[in-house]
Design a protein around this motif. Sequence first.
Motif, PDB file in Angstrom:
ATOM      1  N   LEU A   1       0.850  -1.272  -0.165  1.00 42.98           N
ATOM      2  CA  LEU A   1      -0.037  -0.031  -0.009  1.00 42.98           C
ATOM      3  C   LEU A   1       0.797   1.254  -0.068  1.00 42.98           C
ATOM      4  CD1 LEU A   1      -2.727  -1.066   2.614  1.00 42.98           C
ATOM      5  CD2 LEU A   1      -2.909  -1.324   0.001  1.00 42.98           C
ATOM      6  N   PHE A   2       1.656   1.177  -0.947  1.00 39.21           N
ATOM      7  CA  PHE A   2       2.680   2.549  -1.110  1.00 39.21           C
ATOM      8  C   PHE A   2       1.803   3.608  -1.451  1.00 39.21           C
ATOM      9  CE2 PHE A   2       6.190  -0.806  -2.141  1.00 39.21           C
ATOM     10  CZ  PHE A   2       6.650  -0.581  -0.883  1.00 39.21           C
ATOM     11  N   GLN A   3       2.180   4.928  -0.844  1.00 36.82           N
ATOM     12  CA  GLN A   3       1.672   6.081  -1.364  1.00 36.82           C
ATOM     13  C   GLN A   3       2.780   7.050  -1.790  1.00 36.82           C
ATOM     14  OE1 GLN A   3      -1.501   7.556  -1.359  1.00 36.82           O
ATOM     15  NE2 GLN A   3      -2.440   5.932  -0.724  1.00 36.82           N
ATOM     16  N   LEU A   4       2.724   7.421  -3.116  1.00 33.37           N
ATOM     17  CA  LEU A   4       3.750   8.267  -3.698  1.00 33.37           C
ATOM     18  C   LEU A   4       3.308   9.921  -3.117  1.00 33.37           C
ATOM     19  CD1 LEU A   4       6.019   8.890  -5.218  1.00 33.37           C
ATOM     20  CD2 LEU A   4       4.601   9.411  -7.288  1.00 33.37           C
ATOM     21  N   VAL A   5       4.251  10.475  -2.274  1.00 32.63           N
ATOM     22  CA  VAL A   5       4.022  11.760  -1.887  1.00 32.63           C
ATOM     23  C   VAL A   5       4.813  12.624  -2.753  1.00 32.63           C
ATOM     24  CG1 VAL A   5       4.123  13.166   0.028  1.00 32.63           C
ATOM     25  CG2 VAL A   5       3.540  11.003   0.557  1.00 32.63           C
ATOM     26  N   ARG A   6       3.955  13.407  -3.763  1.00 36.07           N
ATOM     27  CA  ARG A   6       4.613  14.082  -4.747  1.00 36.07           C
ATOM     28  C   ARG A   6       3.898  15.248  -4.918  1.00 36.07           C
ATOM     29  NH1 ARG A   6       4.011  13.983 -10.416  1.00 36.07           N
ATOM     30  NH2 ARG A   6       5.955  14.615 -11.497  1.00 36.07           N
ATOM     31  N   VAL A   7       4.642  16.472  -4.801  1.00 38.24           N
ATOM     32  CA  VAL A   7       3.901  17.893  -5.108  1.00 38.24           C
ATOM     33  C   VAL A   7       4.564  18.280  -6.112  1.00 38.24           C
ATOM     34  CG1 VAL A   7       3.280  19.811  -4.052  1.00 38.24           C
ATOM     35  CG2 VAL A   7       3.766  17.975  -2.507  1.00 38.24           C
ATOM     36  N   VAL A   8       3.743  18.911  -7.002  1.00 40.55           N
ATOM     37  CA  VAL A   8       4.234  19.649  -8.420  1.00 40.55           C
ATOM     38  C   VAL A   8       3.461  20.853  -8.463  1.00 40.55           C
ATOM     39  CG1 VAL A   8       4.855  17.489  -9.412  1.00 40.55           C
ATOM     40  CG2 VAL A   8       2.728  18.451 -10.023  1.00 40.55           C
ATOM     41  N   ASP A   9       3.927  21.778  -9.132  1.00 42.89           N
ATOM     42  CA  ASP A   9       3.126  22.841  -9.423  1.00 42.89           C
ATOM     43  C   ASP A   9       2.631  23.203 -10.985  1.00 42.89           C
ATOM     44  OD1 ASP A   9       5.251  23.635 -11.514  1.00 42.89           O
ATOM     45  OD2 ASP A   9       6.062  25.272 -10.061  1.00 42.89           O
ATOM     46  N   SER A  10       2.139  24.026 -11.505  1.00 39.41           N
ATOM     47  CA  SER A  10       1.166  23.968 -12.628  1.00 39.41           C
ATOM     48  C   SER A  10       2.080  24.086 -13.888  1.00 39.41           C
ATOM     49  CB  SER A  10       0.327  25.172 -12.779  1.00 39.41           C
ATOM     50  OG  SER A  10       1.023  26.517 -12.271  1.00 39.41           O
ATOM     51  N   TYR A  11       3.700  24.428 -13.642  1.00 41.42           N
ATOM     52  CA  TYR A  11       4.530  24.207 -14.576  1.00 41.42           C
ATOM     53  C   TYR A  11       5.084  22.872 -14.785  1.00 41.42           C
ATOM     54  CZ  TYR A  11       3.992  29.521 -14.593  1.00 41.42           C
ATOM     55  OH  TYR A  11       3.430  30.650 -14.477  1.00 41.42           O
ATOM     56  N   GLY A  12       4.706  22.014 -13.676  1.00 35.71           N
ATOM     57  CA  GLY A  12       5.288  20.584 -13.758  1.00 35.71           C
ATOM     58  C   GLY A  12       6.659  20.440 -12.992  1.00 35.71           C
ATOM     59  N   ARG A  13       7.028  21.634 -12.432  1.00 34.85           N
ATOM     60  CA  ARG A  13       8.271  21.634 -11.316  1.00 34.85           C
ATOM     61  C   ARG A  13       8.040  20.784 -10.117  1.00 34.85           C
ATOM     62  NH1 ARG A  13       9.555  27.965 -11.231  1.00 34.85           N
ATOM     63  NH2 ARG A  13       7.248  27.689 -10.421  1.00 34.85           N
ATOM     64  N   GLU A  14       8.624  19.655  -9.842  1.00 34.46           N
ATOM     65  CA  GLU A  14       8.486  18.919  -8.672  1.00 34.46           C
ATOM     66  C   GLU A  14       9.124  19.537  -7.552  1.00 34.46           C
ATOM     67  OE1 GLU A  14       8.950  14.361  -8.851  1.00 34.46           O
ATOM     68  OE2 GLU A  14      10.658  14.818  -7.853  1.00 34.46           O
ATOM     69  N   LEU A  15       8.190  19.780  -6.621  1.00 33.45           N
ATOM     70  CA  LEU A  15       8.600  20.529  -5.258  1.00 33.45           C
ATOM     71  C   LEU A  15       8.831  19.687  -4.104  1.00 33.45           C
ATOM     72  CD1 LEU A  15       5.775  23.281  -5.559  1.00 33.45           C
ATOM     73  CD2 LEU A  15       8.120  23.273  -6.357  1.00 33.45           C
ATOM     74  N   LEU A  16       8.506  18.731  -4.198  1.00 31.54           N
ATOM     75  CA  LEU A  16       8.675  17.380  -3.254  1.00 31.54           C
ATOM     76  C   LEU A  16       8.340  16.199  -3.567  1.00 31.54           C
ATOM     77  CD1 LEU A  16       7.660  17.760   0.588  1.00 31.54           C
ATOM     78  CD2 LEU A  16       7.236  15.779  -0.227  1.00 31.54           C
ATOM     79  N   LEU A  17       9.265  15.238  -2.918  1.00 29.08           N
ATOM     80  CA  LEU A  17       8.972  13.739  -3.590  1.00 29.08           C
ATOM     81  C   LEU A  17       9.310  12.858  -2.231  1.00 29.08           C
ATOM     82  CD1 LEU A  17       8.356  11.625  -5.598  1.00 29.08           C
ATOM     83  CD2 LEU A  17      10.799  11.696  -6.268  1.00 29.08           C
ATOM     84  N   ASP A  18       8.390  12.001  -1.915  1.00 28.64           N
ATOM     85  CA  ASP A  18       8.654  11.096  -0.945  1.00 28.64           C
ATOM     86  C   ASP A  18       7.863   9.834  -1.061  1.00 28.64           C
ATOM     87  OD1 ASP A  18       9.633   9.915   1.599  1.00 28.64           O
ATOM     88  OD2 ASP A  18       9.380  11.528   3.144  1.00 28.64           O
ATOM     89  N   LEU A  19       8.016   8.973  -0.326  1.00 32.81           N
ATOM     90  CA  LEU A  19       7.028   7.686  -0.309  1.00 32.81           C
ATOM     91  C   LEU A  19       6.844   7.150   0.883  1.00 32.81           C
ATOM     92  CD1 LEU A  19       6.031   5.717  -2.734  1.00 32.81           C
ATOM     93  CD2 LEU A  19       8.012   4.243  -2.345  1.00 32.81           C
ATOM     94  N   ALA A  20       5.777   6.566   1.337  1.00 31.71           N
ATOM     95  CA  ALA A  20       5.294   6.230   2.592  1.00 31.71           C
ATOM     96  C   ALA A  20       4.198   5.055   2.364  1.00 31.71           C
ATOM     97  CB  ALA A  20       4.749   7.294   3.426  1.00 31.71           C
TER      98      ALA A  20
END
Length: 373
Positions: free
Chosen positions: A68-87
């Motif tokens: 039950l992995f959850q990809l914790v990924r935050v991006v902006d409207s330009y597609g820039r990845e602001l945060l990446l984690d997995l839990a």
Amino acid sequence: MITPETLNDIRRKLEERSAADKGVIEELRSEIRPLKSEVRRINPRTTTSISLVAADGGNNKVNFDPYLFQLVRVVDSYGRELLLDLASPTTNIEELSIGNLDKDGNPKSALGQMMKDLGVETLWELSPMIPSPDQENPRPSWVQEYRDLAEWAALYQMLKQGGFNTDTLIVRDGLLRSKIFSRQLFKDLLEKISATINEIYHQTKRRVYLIGFSKKSKVLARYRLAFALEGILTQGYPCYVEIPPDIQKKAYIWEEYATGSEAEKFVGGRLFMVRFGSRINDPIWPVDIFLPQLNQASQVMGYLLADANGGFPVPFYPRCLQQAHEQAALVGFDMEVMEDLIVNAVRQSFTSEEQDVVDRVRLQSDVGMLRYE
């Protein structure tokens, strides 16, 4: 199957109940009637609009995921990845916390930066929703709260990094309200956000505006019919109206979630109802304007109107927010790659003989889904 006799009985009961409950609607109408004179027209203004969105785990589920992995990924409207984690619900909370702050308290991620600035060293200090390492049988839903914390952290980091070349409207996906932070930490975060926005203006003379935009609201659900009956937000032009705190309190289950309550530590915006279209049936959206920027509501609404007018595929819905959702969603080839990564990671934790079992289980089809094909 419902018989004609049952239908007639249901119809009769509905008519009786509607007649008896009509007084509720009349009461709601009297509550919001004074707002009719407070409706304001929106005049379009042009500026840069940007949004950030966390990948929605509910919309990014893979077919084979035993942990039950959850990809914790935050991006902006330009597609820039602001945060990446997995839990996952069984992730070691202490290790997850260390992944954001090193042993010396230095941030290793956007979430770590927010933790440091708020004066906490662990995730369970940051939020009561995150279980401590010694807690037995923690709720699996804590992963969702971790994702929400990551989204606030990404917003904070975006502001801290600056780099705004023009006046900019930041549109958060959801209202500027949260109950996932411990004690006064959410209020502290809002104060730091306000101070950062002020610092940006002092250094660059660029104004940054913050709003929260939601698809739904308890207030709107409760008063939608009363709005229409009283002719509020039915004008033939884009318009908005501020919702007083006393009306909010009557709609929310938790009174402290409303602006103006004694426990306003959970609230960072003043609620408005907004219609960007010119037709009577165009949608109405709930919008929170950042409390320190209330006196600039007309400018903020004008900037938001310009972005919403270009909304596609959902009309009169902020385009920057739709773009952020498109960038955050894992669909098609991206989802296939994600599932392959999960399968390979799971296989590596087993012996070669057991890996054959993993492959067999993965290839088994969900028979229950055959009825949809």
